[in-house]
Design a protein around this motif. Sequence first.
Motif, PDB file in Angstrom:
ATOM      1  N   VAL A   1       0.859  -1.194   0.000  1.00  0.00           N
ATOM      2  CA  VAL A   1       0.000   0.000   0.000  1.00  0.00           C
ATOM      3  C   VAL A   1       0.894   1.244   0.000  1.00  0.00           C
ATOM      4  O   VAL A   1       1.732   1.420   0.880  1.00  0.00           O
ATOM      5  N   GLU A   2       0.686   2.087  -1.001  1.00  0.00           N
ATOM      6  CA  GLU A   2       1.518   3.275  -1.157  1.00  0.00           C
ATOM      7  C   GLU A   2       1.333   4.273  -0.016  1.00  0.00           C
ATOM      8  O   GLU A   2       0.225   4.408   0.505  1.00  0.00           O
ATOM      9  N   SER A   3       2.377   4.999   0.288  1.00  0.00           N
ATOM     10  CA  SER A   3       2.283   6.078   1.270  1.00  0.00           C
ATOM     11  C   SER A   3       1.356   7.170   0.739  1.00  0.00           C
ATOM     12  O   SER A   3       1.281   7.386  -0.472  1.00  0.00           O
ATOM     13  N   ASN A   4       0.653   7.834   1.648  1.00  0.00           N
ATOM     14  CA  ASN A   4      -0.217   8.974   1.293  1.00  0.00           C
ATOM     15  C   ASN A   4      -1.242   8.642   0.214  1.00  0.00           C
ATOM     16  O   ASN A   4      -1.470   9.433  -0.702  1.00  0.00           O
TER      17      ASN A   4
ATOM     18  N   ARG B   1       1.675   3.269  13.098  1.00  0.00           N
ATOM     19  CA  ARG B   1       2.612   4.021  12.238  1.00  0.00           C
ATOM     20  C   ARG B   1       2.363   3.715  10.765  1.00  0.00           C
ATOM     21  O   ARG B   1       2.459   4.591   9.907  1.00  0.00           O
ATOM     22  N   GLU B   2       2.018   2.457  10.474  1.00  0.00           N
ATOM     23  CA  GLU B   2       1.684   2.087   9.097  1.00  0.00           C
ATOM     24  C   GLU B   2       0.396   2.790   8.658  1.00  0.00           C
ATOM     25  O   GLU B   2       0.286   3.240   7.522  1.00  0.00           O
ATOM     26  N   ALA B   3      -0.573   2.859   9.562  1.00  0.00           N
ATOM     27  CA  ALA B   3      -1.826   3.567   9.248  1.00  0.00           C
ATOM     28  C   ALA B   3      -1.508   5.012   8.883  1.00  0.00           C
ATOM     29  O   ALA B   3      -2.015   5.550   7.891  1.00  0.00           O
ATOM     30  N   TYR B   4      -0.652   5.612   9.676  1.00  0.00           N
ATOM     31  CA  TYR B   4      -0.260   7.011   9.446  1.00  0.00           C
ATOM     32  C   TYR B   4       0.425   7.151   8.086  1.00  0.00           C
ATOM     33  O   TYR B   4       0.138   8.064   7.323  1.00  0.00           O
TER      34      TYR B   4
ATOM     35  N   VAL C   1       0.193   5.284   5.304  1.00  0.00           N
ATOM     36  CA  VAL C   1      -0.611   5.077   4.093  1.00  0.00           C
ATOM     37  C   VAL C   1      -1.690   6.143   3.906  1.00  0.00           C
ATOM     38  O   VAL C   1      -2.157   6.354   2.789  1.00  0.00           O
ATOM     39  N   LEU C   2      -2.080   6.815   4.989  1.00  0.00           N
ATOM     40  CA  LEU C   2      -3.123   7.840   4.865  1.00  0.00           C
ATOM     41  C   LEU C   2      -2.593   9.096   4.172  1.00  0.00           C
ATOM     42  O   LEU C   2      -1.429   9.470   4.347  1.00  0.00           O
ATOM     43  N   LYS C   3      -3.488   9.733   3.393  1.00  0.00           N
ATOM     44  CA  LYS C   3      -3.171  11.047   2.836  1.00  0.00           C
ATOM     45  C   LYS C   3      -3.213  12.069   3.968  1.00  0.00           C
ATOM     46  O   LYS C   3      -3.948  11.862   4.943  1.00  0.00           O
ATOM     47  N   PRO C   4      -2.525  13.206   3.825  1.00  0.00           N
ATOM     48  CA  PRO C   4      -2.747  14.286   4.793  1.00  0.00           C
ATOM     49  C   PRO C   4      -4.244  14.644   4.784  1.00  0.00           C
ATOM     50  O   PRO C   4      -4.848  14.733   3.713  1.00  0.00           O
ATOM     51  N   GLY C   5      -4.834  14.767   5.954  1.00  0.00           N
ATOM     52  CA  GLY C   5      -6.278  14.995   6.057  1.00  0.00           C
ATOM     53  C   GLY C   5      -7.072  13.702   6.129  1.00  0.00           C
ATOM     54  O   GLY C   5      -8.269  13.718   6.398  1.00  0.00           O
ATOM     55  N   GLY C   6      -6.414  12.585   5.882  1.00  0.00           N
ATOM     56  CA  GLY C   6      -7.074  11.281   5.931  1.00  0.00           C
ATOM     57  C   GLY C   6      -7.409  10.878   7.360  1.00  0.00           C
ATOM     58  O   GLY C   6      -6.801  11.358   8.322  1.00  0.00           O
ATOM     59  N   VAL C   7      -8.381   9.995   7.474  1.00  0.00           N
ATOM     60  CA  VAL C   7      -8.933   9.647   8.790  1.00  0.00           C
ATOM     61  C   VAL C   7      -8.599   8.207   9.185  1.00  0.00           C
ATOM     62  O   VAL C   7      -8.787   7.271   8.400  1.00  0.00           O
ATOM     63  N   PHE C   8      -8.108   8.064  10.410  1.00  0.00           N
ATOM     64  CA  PHE C   8      -7.950   6.754  11.041  1.00  0.00           C
ATOM     65  C   PHE C   8      -9.156   6.557  11.955  1.00  0.00           C
ATOM     66  O   PHE C   8      -9.465   7.421  12.776  1.00  0.00           O
TER      67      PHE C   8
ATOM     68  N   ILE D   1     -18.200  -0.750  26.712  1.00  0.00           N
ATOM     69  CA  ILE D   1     -17.866  -2.124  26.279  1.00  0.00           C
ATOM     70  C   ILE D   1     -17.028  -2.026  25.012  1.00  0.00           C
ATOM     71  O   ILE D   1     -16.034  -2.726  24.843  1.00  0.00           O
ATOM     72  N   ALA D   2     -17.434  -1.105  24.146  1.00  0.00           N
ATOM     73  CA  ALA D   2     -16.631  -0.815  22.958  1.00  0.00           C
ATOM     74  C   ALA D   2     -16.428   0.697  22.886  1.00  0.00           C
ATOM     75  O   ALA D   2     -17.113   1.454  23.582  1.00  0.00           O
ATOM     76  N   ALA D   3     -15.462   1.119  22.068  1.00  0.00           N
ATOM     77  CA  ALA D   3     -15.251   2.552  21.865  1.00  0.00           C
ATOM     78  C   ALA D   3     -14.779   2.798  20.440  1.00  0.00           C
ATOM     79  O   ALA D   3     -14.149   1.932  19.826  1.00  0.00           O
ATOM     80  N   ILE D   4     -15.120   3.986  19.935  1.00  0.00           N
ATOM     81  CA  ILE D   4     -14.633   4.431  18.634  1.00  0.00           C
ATOM     82  C   ILE D   4     -13.539   5.456  18.886  1.00  0.00           C
ATOM     83  O   ILE D   4     -13.763   6.434  19.603  1.00  0.00           O
ATOM     84  N   HIS D   5     -12.364   5.213  18.345  1.00  0.00           N
ATOM     85  CA  HIS D   5     -11.266   6.180  18.419  1.00  0.00           C
ATOM     86  C   HIS D   5     -10.993   6.708  17.018  1.00  0.00           C
ATOM     87  O   HIS D   5     -11.023   5.938  16.061  1.00  0.00           O
ATOM     88  N   LYS D   6     -10.690   8.004  16.941  1.00  0.00           N
ATOM     89  CA  LYS D   6     -10.364   8.570  15.634  1.00  0.00           C
ATOM     90  C   LYS D   6      -9.116   9.426  15.704  1.00  0.00           C
ATOM     91  O   LYS D   6      -8.807  10.004  16.761  1.00  0.00           O
ATOM     92  N   GLY D   7      -8.408   9.494  14.574  1.00  0.00           N
ATOM     93  CA  GLY D   7      -7.259  10.381  14.452  1.00  0.00           C
ATOM     94  C   GLY D   7      -7.204  10.903  13.033  1.00  0.00           C
ATOM     95  O   GLY D   7      -7.662  10.233  12.101  1.00  0.00           O
ATOM     96  N   ILE D   8      -6.677  12.111  12.880  1.00  0.00           N
ATOM     97  CA  ILE D   8      -6.554  12.689  11.535  1.00  0.00           C
ATOM     98  C   ILE D   8      -5.075  12.931  11.256  1.00  0.00           C
ATOM     99  O   ILE D   8      -4.341  13.440  12.118  1.00  0.00           O
ATOM    100  N   LYS D   9      -4.645  12.546  10.069  1.00  0.00           N
ATOM    101  CA  LYS D   9      -3.243  12.795   9.703  1.00  0.00           C
ATOM    102  C   LYS D   9      -3.095  14.259   9.304  1.00  0.00           C
ATOM    103  O   LYS D   9      -3.764  14.702   8.378  1.00  0.00           O
ATOM    104  N   PRO D  10      -2.260  14.999  10.007  1.00  0.00           N
ATOM    105  CA  PRO D  10      -2.177  16.436   9.683  1.00  0.00           C
ATOM    106  C   PRO D  10      -1.468  16.669   8.337  1.00  0.00           C
ATOM    107  O   PRO D  10      -0.775  15.809   7.849  1.00  0.00           O
TER     108      PRO D  10
END
Length: 260
Positions: A136-139, A161-164, A166-173, A251-260
């Motif tokens: 999977v290509e970066s960005n 770190r791999e998630a970070y 492959v995501l484009k800047p502005g992309g959502v984890f 019991i479960a949780a949703i976590h989110k992060g955005i690649k700046p």
Amino acid sequence: THFGFETVAEAEKEARVAGVFSNVAASYDTMNDFMSLGIHRLWKDHFVRSINPGSSSTIPSSGWTMLDIAGGTGDIAFRLLDHCTDINNSPQSTITISDINPSMLAEGKKRSLQTSYANSPRINWLVANAEHLDTVESNSVDLYTVAFGIRNFTNKEKALREAYRVLKPGGVFACLEFSGVTNPLFDAVYKRWSFGAIPLIGQLVAGDRASYQYLVESIEKFPKQEEFRDMIKDAGFVVPGKGWEDLTGGIAAIHKGIKP
Ligand code: SAM
């Protein structure tokens, strides 16, 4: 190291996780329904709605490029595509469903034949370890999802770190995972259910107590809300708000992060 594993213990964990999911692949959905009393379906629906994939406010008309990691039986991916098409009128959005375990992916492919995505060019299947997404290509990705997967990863930091990467800047984890029950009384009831009933149900319904015992223990060991949020931050993501949303009392949780 020479073998690509950090330690022998990590290699062993990876092999054990592979065994668990090969064992449960066929009965996976039925078991999820039994174990969560069907609630996992509501969590998954909510997860996808909260992401609002395919929305045009952030991404151009070419549609979203999505990657569902530990995508197993396609449960999350089909929902994401449905949402893109039905809610956001984005039939161009595509998804790669990736899992380390070929049996789980085979189950997903089989299931896709019963959906409107049978042999669809919008879906790409990829056998890969979330810690090494070499093909999977970066960005390149607008949305990275992982549902009930990351707690099984040997090296979660590496996967983040791999998630970070492959995501484009502005992309959502976006991650849906078991977490910590916040109310002590409810927690006591929940622990009785999970440690008592789940391995037993696993034995009765799937004939496999050990795999379900592992699942319960892996939930217990996974970092709770704040700690996991900090791991996401440490991987470089910007975390919106407090960083997570509790589901069913935690019991479960949703976590989110955005690649700046
Ligand atoms: N996302 C699906 C869902 O929500 O129903 C499936 C979740 S299932 C509990 C966990 C999946 O994680 C399994 O399919 C397993 O093969 C996969 N998995 C475990 N370790 C992995 C790794 N290191 N990389 C990618 N997938 C992994």
